[in-house]
Design an enzyme around this catalytic site. Sequence first.
Site, short mmCIF file in Angstrom:
data_model
loop_
_atom_site.label_atom_id
_atom_site.label_comp_id
_atom_site.label_asym_id
_atom_site.label_seq_id
_atom_site.Cartn_x
_atom_site.Cartn_y
_atom_site.Cartn_z
N GLU A 107 38.70 51.93 39.02
CA GLU A 107 38.41 50.84 40.12
C GLU A 107 37.64 51.25 41.11
O GLU A 107 37.80 52.50 41.44
CB GLU A 107 39.92 50.31 40.41
CG GLU A 107 39.70 49.26 41.50
CD GLU A 107 41.02 48.82 42.18
OE1 GLU A 107 42.27 49.59 42.26
OE2 GLU A 107 41.15 47.78 42.72
N CYS A 135 43.91 46.70 38.73
CA CYS A 135 45.06 47.33 39.44
C CYS A 135 46.00 46.43 39.66
O CYS A 135 46.80 46.24 39.00
CB CYS A 135 44.28 47.91 40.70
SG CYS A 135 45.33 49.37 41.35
N LYS A 155 39.13 40.88 40.71
CA LYS A 155 40.41 40.92 41.02
C LYS A 155 40.90 39.60 41.45
O LYS A 155 40.39 39.19 42.51
CB LYS A 155 40.44 41.96 41.65
CG LYS A 155 41.76 42.36 42.07
CD LYS A 155 41.88 43.83 42.98
CE LYS A 155 43.10 44.52 43.13
NZ LYS A 155 42.93 45.78 43.91
N1 LIG Z 1 44.00 49.12 43.96
C1 LIG Z 1 45.02 48.45 43.96
O1 LIG Z 1 45.24 47.14 43.75
C2 LIG Z 1 46.35 49.12 44.35
C3 LIG Z 1 47.55 48.61 43.64
C4 LIG Z 1 48.82 49.52 43.83
O2 LIG Z 1 48.77 50.59 44.49
C5 LIG Z 1 50.23 48.79 43.48
O3 LIG Z 1 51.17 49.39 44.16
O4 LIG Z 1 50.31 47.99 43.13
#
Ligand SMILES: NC(=O)CCC(=O)C(=O)O
Length: 297
Positions: free
Chosen positions: A55, A168, A126
């Site tokens: 990411e 993510c 996202k």
């Molecule tokens: N970059 C992100 O979306 C981090 C997501 C994350 O750390 C989580 O705990 O969920």
Amino acid sequence: MSIKNSMSIINRNIKVALLQFYTGSDKQANLQKVREFAAKALAKEPALDLLVLPECFNSPYAVDQFKNYSEPIPSGETTKFLSDLAREYNVNIIGGSFPELGSDNKIYNTSLTFDKRGEIVAKHRKAHLFDIDIPGKITFKESISLAPGDKATVFQLDNLCKIGLGICYDIRFPELAMIAARQGAGIMCYPGAFNTVTGPKFWTKFAVARAIDNQVYILMCSPARNVEGGGYQAYGHSMVVDPNGDVLVEAGHGEEIVYCELKPEVLDEARKNIPITLQRRFDIYHDVSKDAVAKAI
Ligand SMILES: NC(=O)CCC(=O)C(=O)O
């Protein structure tokens, strides 16, 4: 009930490499790092089918920086860079994510996938923005500068298999993986940058949960943790989990390439042994894959 629908979700063994590298504030250096890691991976495994990047691989992961690093797609330099790289190395690339400047002037956290010819075959924005506040530990609010995507993304990669994409925080919402799996995906890929607070607690659990729920391979590719650089500390630990929930390979938190071979028979056997794909009760609950709009681009 026949099980033949669940067979050959993946057409043949697929060799993947997850590129876990440091990203910093110098965009050109970040792109060069991608090139260097891609070259290294292909020198070690010339028959690689798929490279996966982390990411936000061309920018710092910081809400006050996304706009500065954002680029239009497909005319921006990162899109061209990845397309050229895929063509030059004759390899498919799931291009992590980078900040996209949309035609609506909003900024998105966007992942592009390129086939070996350098064509874009998927674009995922996202969908679930990382907005959390754990007092004294971590506060992050992507929605300060990013807009969310509005679709699930499932696509056919070459003659290999269907793949679902999330970025993510998207992994915390099981629907995207469910949609992808119900639509025939054998792999769910999440470029991601968890952190040192939530990573140890959740990263592996989510990968395993999404794998078992959907009997798919899960690919998670993180940036390396930049302990000296300050700012957001990525968790690292890029990993591949198989359809039974077994972690096949896992990086540490430094720069590393992890390699894995995904096997059709593992997926087929998991689904044959425990045939949940044929036992769903859509008379009791809703099939989310039916109302999802999942377009390749
Ligand atoms: N970059 C992100 O979306 C981090 C997501 C994350 O750390 C989580 O705990 O969920």
